[in-house]
Design a protein around this motif. Structure first.
Motif, PDB file in Angstrom:
ATOM      1  N   ILE A 291       0.298  -3.733  -6.084  1.00 24.21           N
ATOM      2  CA  ILE A 291       0.505  -2.400  -5.507  1.00 24.21           C
ATOM      3  C   ILE A 291      -0.823  -1.661  -5.477  1.00 24.21           C
ATOM      4  O   ILE A 291      -1.538  -1.606  -6.481  1.00 24.21           O
ATOM      5  CB  ILE A 291       1.532  -1.598  -6.339  1.00 24.21           C
ATOM      6  N   VAL A 292      -1.155  -1.130  -4.305  1.00 23.17           N
ATOM      7  CA  VAL A 292      -2.375  -0.330  -4.145  1.00 23.17           C
ATOM      8  C   VAL A 292      -1.947   1.094  -3.798  1.00 23.17           C
ATOM      9  O   VAL A 292      -1.170   1.295  -2.871  1.00 23.17           O
ATOM     10  CB  VAL A 292      -3.264  -0.893  -3.018  1.00 23.17           C
TER      11      VAL A 292
ATOM     12  N   PHE B 176       0.846  -1.185   0.000  1.00 24.92           N
ATOM     13  CA  PHE B 176       0.000   0.000   0.000  1.00 24.92           C
ATOM     14  C   PHE B 176       0.887   1.244   0.000  1.00 24.92           C
ATOM     15  O   PHE B 176       1.693   1.432   0.907  1.00 24.92           O
ATOM     16  CB  PHE B 176      -0.880   0.036   1.255  1.00 24.92           C
TER      17      PHE B 176
ATOM     18  N   LEU C 122      -4.023  -1.268  -8.357  1.00 22.17           N
ATOM     19  CA  LEU C 122      -5.331  -0.797  -7.922  1.00 22.17           C
ATOM     20  C   LEU C 122      -5.129   0.536  -7.210  1.00 22.17           C
ATOM     21  O   LEU C 122      -4.113   0.740  -6.544  1.00 22.17           O
ATOM     22  CB  LEU C 122      -5.962  -1.801  -6.947  1.00 22.17           C
ATOM     23  N   GLY C 123      -6.088   1.421  -7.368  1.00 22.95           N
ATOM     24  CA  GLY C 123      -5.913   2.706  -6.710  1.00 22.95           C
ATOM     25  C   GLY C 123      -7.222   3.352  -6.343  1.00 22.95           C
ATOM     26  O   GLY C 123      -8.276   3.030  -6.906  1.00 22.95           O
TER      27      GLY C 123
ATOM     28  N   ASP D 144      -6.045  -0.241 -12.363  1.00 19.76           N
ATOM     29  CA  ASP D 144      -7.321   0.464 -12.333  1.00 19.76           C
ATOM     30  C   ASP D 144      -7.424   1.351 -11.121  1.00 19.76           C
ATOM     31  O   ASP D 144      -7.154   0.915 -10.002  1.00 19.76           O
ATOM     32  CB  ASP D 144      -8.462  -0.550 -12.256  1.00 19.76           C
ATOM     33  N   VAL D 145      -7.871   2.556 -11.362  1.00 19.19           N
ATOM     34  CA  VAL D 145      -8.344   3.361 -10.244  1.00 19.19           C
ATOM     35  C   VAL D 145      -9.777   2.911 -10.029  1.00 19.19           C
ATOM     36  O   VAL D 145     -10.620   3.043 -10.917  1.00 19.19           O
ATOM     37  CB  VAL D 145      -8.252   4.866 -10.570  1.00 19.19           C
ATOM     38  N   VAL D 146     -10.038   2.287  -8.881  1.00 21.49           N
ATOM     39  CA  VAL D 146     -11.362   1.689  -8.690  1.00 21.49           C
ATOM     40  C   VAL D 146     -12.413   2.739  -8.338  1.00 21.49           C
ATOM     41  O   VAL D 146     -13.602   2.459  -8.389  1.00 21.49           O
ATOM     42  CB  VAL D 146     -11.355   0.555  -7.633  1.00 21.49           C
TER      43      VAL D 146
END
Lengths: 329, 248
Positions: free
Chosen positions: A288-289, A268, A305-306, B226-228
């Motif tokens: 990776i977030v 994160f 993901l973001g 992806d930007v969720v």
């Protein structure tokens, strides 16, 4: 001529094997399969450690050489070298695998100098060409990837934690006790001082929660600590260089080129814009977030993901949602 | 207190790294080079030890190309007394560098040999302990605290979850981690004084590298994902996606 065996150094602490011991043996097994040769392991520890050592058979060690002595309760570099030399006197080895842990990174170069052999550190991939090990290792903190080979065998290799996940397989190792004298030793290792709570090192955690300048104030770290707590015992805190340089967080947590290069399963990046030296240190994370209020932040270019938003709203909601789904399952 | 500090010229940590046409080295054009950041910490420690003792010397040594003279001058400007460049071409492996340094240091009077914990270019992190082994000296690597009194050293080194305490009698080898001290900047006076300090340049023949680079490549590109969503409303979707990947 058949390829030599592969030897793995199994690190111990406080009369137990460390998780990187299983990783080193797993990496040795992978290389040994490429070479078509057996795997041995060696370790030192206080009396009783031989019982623990037998467990390395499950990771693929055929034979396990163990030196027991009260003096080996702490790291014993000189005795470790003597045990290594003793084993190398008995058999031919193509490679010696160390974990790239604090202990392995201290011991492997000493062994390389003693044996007059080359050492490739922080290796993330292993194979063999014409019976000679070939190692893949990031350089420039991961901005480039080198493939290296060795002019002389055994090749010395240290493997980055969390990359060669310890894999159990059917099979048992034969434990053999070896006498090794604790003296002489040029330095005295007095043991390890831990804080109130022994925290998981950022290089060995499978889940890392890193905070950057977007955290605004060191007092705000309670938000990240709560997320770490929700994520469980395999999670730990990381930090960007900016917040370490500002004195908000200790250097031991720094991820990046002048900190630690990490390969957790889940990373994160919270309030971290993604400077090149930071990206170098975490780009090999499996997932990776990124959570950042700036949709244009470079971190989103490598994040899987973001969420774009105010971290002070998103992170507490994330911790609560994780706890909720864990409670349900 | 006589210290020898081994330093290296490396690309700045903010530098973008490009692979050269040979596919085995980096393209140095347009890359800003600096003294390895951890070596600054090692040098600072040596300077402080000399200042605290009120006597002694600090010698800096580097193995590398002629351009390394720049960082040796910087070291002299920070306060080192003299500098030696063991000039060589190419990028030798850790053991070749350690042998060159051990040959140089072995003949010199010294209480302490200091290094940065690793160079941020090849990230080998092996030369300090190799030099110690070659010279049969005690060694503490990745040190964050160092106390020296009456020829005796107590070092605290960073290990997972804590600090390992190592004691040894001088002479010995220490590699420095960030946090050991805060390195000084060279003063204008220091920069002027550095011009008159001795900087010796000698060519060295390095032994063949036992670790050979077959290829150097850029890391595999990571696809941006992806930007969720935006804000706290996106959290359930993020958690669902993480669970889909069996990460929670």
């Amino acid at each position: 001529m058949p390829a030599g065996r592969v030897l793995a150094f199994a690190e111990t602490r406080d009369s137990a094997l460390r998780p990187v011991a299983g990783e080193a043996v797993t990496a040795a097994r992978e290389l040994a399969e490429a070479l078509g040769s057996p795997v041995d392991a060696f370790l030192l520890g206080p009396p009783g450690i031989a019982r623990e050592a037998a467990g390395l058979g499950a990771y693929g060690a055929d034979r396990i050489f163990v030196a027991e002595n009260e003096a080996f309760s702490s790291y014993a570099p000189d005795a470790s070298l003597r045990l290594c030399a003793e084993i190398l006197g008995r058999e031919t080895y193509s490679a010696i695998i160390f974990p790239a842990s604090a202990q392995g990174k201290d011991l492997a170069p000493r062994a390389a100098a003693m044996l007059d052999r080359g050492l490739a550190t922080e290796v993330t991939g292993l194979g063999a060409e014409d019976g000679v090990p070939v190692a893949v290792r990031p350089v420039y903190a991961g901005k480039a990837i080198a493939r290296v080979t060795f002019t002389d065998l055994p090749a010395l290799i240290s493997v980055r934690p969390n990359v060669f996940r310890a894999v159990k397989r059917p099979g048992e190792g034969l434990v053999e006790s070896v006498e090794v004298a604790p003296e002489p030793s040029s330095q005295r290792v007095k043991g390890i001082e831990t804080g109130e709570r022994e925290t998981l090192d950022v290089s060995e955690a499978t889940v890392v929660v890193s905070g950057g300048r977007g955290m605004k104030d060191p007092k705000n770290w309670a938000v990240l600590e709560d997320l770490v707590d929700a994520l469980g015992e395999h999670a730990t805190l990381g930090a960007s260089r900016a917040v370490v340089d500002a004195g908000w967080r200790p250097h031991v947590e720094q991820v990046g080129q002048t900190g630690k290069v990490v390969s957790p399963t889940l990373y994160f990046a919270i309030g971290i814009s993604g400077a090149i030296q930071h990206l170098a240190g975490m780009r090999t994370a499996k997932t990776i977030v990124a959570i950042n209020k700036d949709a244009e932040a470079p971190i989103f270019q490598i994040a899987d993901l973001g969420i774009v938003g105010d971290l002070f709203e998103v992170v507490p909601a994330l911790a609560a949602e994780i706890r909720r789904v864990h409670a349900e399952s | 207190m006589k210290s020898i500090v081994c330093i290296k010229r490396v690309p700045d940590s903010e530098a973008r790294i490009r692979i050269a046409g040979d596919g085995r080295s980096i393209d140095p054009s347009g890359v800003k080079h600096v003294m390895n950041p951890y070596d600054e910490v090692a040098l600072e420690e040596a300077l402080r030890l000399k200042e605290a003792a009120g006597e002694g010397s600090v010698t800096v040594v580097s193995v590398g190309p002629e351009a390394s003279k720049e960082i040796l001058r910087t070291a002299l400007a920070m306060g080192a007394d003299d500098a030696v460049l063991l000039q060589c071409a190419g990028s030798p492996d850790g053991l070749a560098i350690a042998r060159a340094l051990a040959a140089e240091i072995g003949g010199r009077e010294r209480d302490l040999v200091l290094f940065g914990k690793q160079a941020i270019d090849d990230d080998n992190m092996q030369v300090p302990a190799m030099v110690a082994e070659l010279l049969h000296l005690p060694c503490a690597t990745v040190v964050v605290e160092l106390e020296i009194a009456d020829g005796h050293a107590v070092a605290r080194r960073e290990v997972e979850g804590g600090h390992e305490v190592i004691e040894f009698d001088l002479p010995g080898v220490v590699s420095a981690q960030k946090g050991l001290n805060e390195p000084r900047y060279p003063s204008l006076k220091g920069i002027m004084a550095a011009k008159k300090k001795p900087l010796e340049v000698r060519d060295v023949e390095l032994p063949e590298s036992k670790v050979q680079i077959l290829s150097l490549e850029e890391p595999p590109a990571r696809q941006s994902g992806d930007v969720v969503g935006g804000g706290a409303e996106a959290v359930p979707e993020l958690v669902r996606r993480l669970r889909e990947r069996a990460l929670l």
